[in-house]
Design a protein around this motif. Sequence first.
Motif, PDB file in Angstrom:
ATOM      1  N   SER A 125       0.812  -1.220   0.000  1.00  0.00           N
ATOM      2  CA  SER A 125       0.000   0.000   0.000  1.00  0.00           C
ATOM      3  C   SER A 125       0.846   1.271   0.000  1.00  0.00           C
ATOM      4  CB  SER A 125      -0.955   0.004   1.193  1.00  0.00           C
ATOM      5  OG  SER A 125      -0.242  -0.077   2.422  1.00  0.00           O
ATOM      6  N   PHE A 126       1.955   1.254   0.761  1.00  0.00           N
ATOM      7  CA  PHE A 126       2.770   2.467   0.862  1.00  0.00           C
ATOM      8  C   PHE A 126       3.442   2.791  -0.463  1.00  0.00           C
ATOM      9  CE2 PHE A 126       6.834   4.624   1.803  1.00  0.00           C
ATOM     10  CZ  PHE A 126       6.339   5.764   2.419  1.00  0.00           C
ATOM     11  N   VAL A 127       4.065   1.791  -1.090  1.00  0.00           N
ATOM     12  CA  VAL A 127       4.765   2.041  -2.348  1.00  0.00           C
ATOM     13  C   VAL A 127       3.781   2.408  -3.452  1.00  0.00           C
ATOM     14  CG1 VAL A 127       4.816  -0.392  -3.072  1.00  0.00           C
ATOM     15  CG2 VAL A 127       6.527   1.186  -3.947  1.00  0.00           C
ATOM     16  N   GLU A 128       2.606   1.785  -3.454  1.00  0.00           N
ATOM     17  CA  GLU A 128       1.591   2.107  -4.463  1.00  0.00           C
ATOM     18  C   GLU A 128       1.096   3.545  -4.289  1.00  0.00           C
ATOM     19  OE1 GLU A 128      -0.281  -2.393  -5.091  1.00  0.00           O
ATOM     20  OE2 GLU A 128      -1.219  -0.970  -3.684  1.00  0.00           O
ATOM     21  N   LYS A 129       0.856   3.948  -3.043  1.00  0.00           N
ATOM     22  CA  LYS A 129       0.401   5.310  -2.769  1.00  0.00           C
ATOM     23  C   LYS A 129       1.456   6.328  -3.164  1.00  0.00           C
ATOM     24  CE  LYS A 129      -1.211   8.274   1.003  1.00  0.00           C
ATOM     25  NZ  LYS A 129      -1.507   8.353   2.467  1.00  0.00           N
ATOM     26  N   LEU A 130       2.719   6.014  -2.906  1.00  0.00           N
ATOM     27  CA  LEU A 130       3.813   6.935  -3.208  1.00  0.00           C
ATOM     28  C   LEU A 130       3.958   7.125  -4.715  1.00  0.00           C
ATOM     29  CD1 LEU A 130       5.967   8.613  -1.810  1.00  0.00           C
ATOM     30  CD2 LEU A 130       7.468   6.611  -1.813  1.00  0.00           C
ATOM     31  N   VAL A 131       3.974   6.030  -5.457  1.00  0.00           N
ATOM     32  CA  VAL A 131       4.118   6.119  -6.913  1.00  0.00           C
ATOM     33  C   VAL A 131       2.922   6.837  -7.532  1.00  0.00           C
ATOM     34  CG1 VAL A 131       4.157   4.775  -9.046  1.00  0.00           C
ATOM     35  CG2 VAL A 131       5.620   4.111  -7.132  1.00  0.00           C
ATOM     36  N   GLU A 132       1.736   6.453  -7.121  1.00  0.00           N
ATOM     37  CA  GLU A 132       0.528   7.084  -7.661  1.00  0.00           C
ATOM     38  C   GLU A 132       0.505   8.583  -7.345  1.00  0.00           C
ATOM     39  OE1 GLU A 132      -4.374   6.798  -7.299  1.00  0.00           O
ATOM     40  OE2 GLU A 132      -3.091   5.408  -6.179  1.00  0.00           O
ATOM     41  N   GLY A 133       0.904   8.929  -6.121  1.00  0.00           N
ATOM     42  CA  GLY A 133       0.909  10.334  -5.731  1.00  0.00           C
ATOM     43  C   GLY A 133       1.882  11.157  -6.541  1.00  0.00           C
ATOM     44  N   VAL A 134       3.091  10.642  -6.754  1.00  0.00           N
ATOM     45  CA  VAL A 134       4.099  11.376  -7.533  1.00  0.00           C
ATOM     46  C   VAL A 134       3.637  11.546  -8.975  1.00  0.00           C
ATOM     47  CG1 VAL A 134       6.433  11.268  -8.485  1.00  0.00           C
ATOM     48  CG2 VAL A 134       6.042  10.715  -6.077  1.00  0.00           C
ATOM     49  N   VAL A 135       3.098  10.495  -9.565  1.00  0.00           N
ATOM     50  CA  VAL A 135       2.639  10.573 -10.958  1.00  0.00           C
ATOM     51  C   VAL A 135       1.511  11.596 -11.094  1.00  0.00           C
ATOM     52  CG1 VAL A 135       1.485   9.300 -12.809  1.00  0.00           C
ATOM     53  CG2 VAL A 135       3.380   8.249 -11.560  1.00  0.00           C
ATOM     54  N   ASN A 136       0.555  11.565 -10.185  1.00  0.00           N
ATOM     55  CA  ASN A 136      -0.589  12.476 -10.268  1.00  0.00           C
ATOM     56  C   ASN A 136      -0.207  13.925  -9.992  1.00  0.00           C
ATOM     57  OD1 ASN A 136      -2.324  10.374 -10.857  1.00  0.00           O
ATOM     58  ND2 ASN A 136      -2.994  10.080  -8.753  1.00  0.00           N
ATOM     59  N   LYS A 137       0.811  14.133  -9.148  1.00  0.00           N
ATOM     60  CA  LYS A 137       1.208  15.494  -8.764  1.00  0.00           C
ATOM     61  C   LYS A 137       2.467  15.962  -9.498  1.00  0.00           C
ATOM     62  CE  LYS A 137      -1.892  15.984  -5.414  1.00  0.00           C
ATOM     63  NZ  LYS A 137      -2.934  17.042  -5.436  1.00  0.00           N
ATOM     64  N   LYS A 138       2.877  15.240 -10.519  1.00  0.00           N
ATOM     65  CA  LYS A 138       4.156  15.523 -11.191  1.00  0.00           C
ATOM     66  C   LYS A 138       4.295  16.982 -11.619  1.00  0.00           C
ATOM     67  CE  LYS A 138       6.708  14.414 -15.431  1.00  0.00           C
ATOM     68  NZ  LYS A 138       6.392  15.699 -16.096  1.00  0.00           N
ATOM     69  N   SER A 139       3.282  17.535 -12.258  1.00  0.00           N
ATOM     70  CA  SER A 139       3.383  18.917 -12.755  1.00  0.00           C
ATOM     71  C   SER A 139       3.613  19.896 -11.613  1.00  0.00           C
ATOM     72  CB  SER A 139       2.118  19.293 -13.530  1.00  0.00           C
ATOM     73  OG  SER A 139       1.991  18.502 -14.681  1.00  0.00           O
ATOM     74  N   HIS A 140       2.866  19.728 -10.535  1.00  0.00           N
ATOM     75  CA  HIS A 140       3.014  20.628  -9.392  1.00  0.00           C
ATOM     76  C   HIS A 140       4.367  20.441  -8.722  1.00  0.00           C
ATOM     77  CE1 HIS A 140       1.746  22.023  -5.162  1.00  0.00           C
ATOM     78  NE2 HIS A 140       1.987  23.083  -5.899  1.00  0.00           N
ATOM     79  N   LEU A 141       4.809  19.200  -8.580  1.00  0.00           N
ATOM     80  CA  LEU A 141       6.112  18.935  -7.965  1.00  0.00           C
ATOM     81  C   LEU A 141       7.228  19.544  -8.796  1.00  0.00           C
ATOM     82  CD1 LEU A 141       5.574  15.181  -6.974  1.00  0.00           C
ATOM     83  CD2 LEU A 141       5.471  17.167  -5.448  1.00  0.00           C
ATOM     84  N   ASP A 142       7.134  19.426 -10.116  1.00  0.00           N
ATOM     85  CA  ASP A 142       8.177  19.976 -10.986  1.00  0.00           C
ATOM     86  C   ASP A 142       8.202  21.503 -10.924  1.00  0.00           C
ATOM     87  OD1 ASP A 142       8.851  17.432 -11.680  1.00  0.00           O
ATOM     88  OD2 ASP A 142       8.119  17.535 -13.741  1.00  0.00           O
ATOM     89  N   GLU A 143       7.055  22.123 -10.763  1.00  0.00           N
ATOM     90  CA  GLU A 143       7.011  23.582 -10.598  1.00  0.00           C
ATOM     91  C   GLU A 143       7.766  24.000  -9.339  1.00  0.00           C
ATOM     92  OE1 GLU A 143       2.951  24.748 -10.574  1.00  0.00           O
ATOM     93  OE2 GLU A 143       2.718  24.631 -12.752  1.00  0.00           O
TER      94      GLU A 143
END
Length: 302
Positions: free
Chosen positions: A47-65
């Motif tokens: 669950s932790f690794v799945e949540k982490l990967v999904e979160g990074v992918v979904n928030k990629k644009s904001h994280l890159d900003e």
Amino acid sequence: MANRHLSRSIALQTLFEWDFNNCDNSKIADILKRDIDEFGPGMTDFSFVEKLVEGVVNKKSHLDEIIQKAAPEWPVDRVAVVDRNVLRVGLYELLYADRAEVPAKVAINEAIELAKTFGGENSGKFINGVLGTVYKELGGGTEEEELEAANRKASSKTGEKVILEQLGGAVICAREGSEIYLAMVHDVFGYWTLSKGRIKEGEQVPSGTAIKIKEEIGLDVKIEDELGSNEYTTTDPERGRVKKHVTYFLAEAARNDLKLKETGGLDEAKWFSAVDVLGLKLYDDILPIITKAITILAERKQ
């Protein structure tokens, strides 16, 4: 905790492959399943690794900003693939994880360890600098001070040079009858803050500040009182550690339309009444500067 560290490692390897091969998001689940099978055969809770990967992918644009904001002279697409995905993982945990579950210092330290394990010689230092900058911008206190102290100690041992940059910013006010309005800019971290920019070598700080404000929000200002200053440190992959000293002024202007320069760090510029400004989401080190400016303006009205 060991499982959490393994999960972060697997998440990083999944995100690396996804990013390196320019995969679309529909393939991320298959890549993650393959990496779990290969690198985490003893794992029972995904669950932790799945949540982490999904979160990074979904928030990629904001994280890159945010990465661009914290390391403005280093475009995200020029950051090494490993380093930028370590940053994405660390930033996601820093910004979106439950602090009771993943304290800020844990998120930063875990990212640094990932960088040391999978990145290059200077990756750990770079990740430390960028995440430390973000944490400071978020209003980090004791943990950020500990990171800075550790960096200063390491720098003193290695003889690493710290570059000093001078910036200028202003509380920009406009008067309309008895009303006072302030021009504010909104950054990708979700905070309202003051327009500022780097002063070129040989420029006077007050006049240089006026030039930078004109460039950033298209406003002609008259620089008046000096209000105070603050400092923060960032890390640039090419130049190393950069200490930024920002001097803030009170500035007067006409309440003309604001024309925000397109940057990776700011997304809006707007006028607010002086009363409304104090109700905005502001950085802790900016609030005293704005309060001092409003006090000066109120005294001048009397």
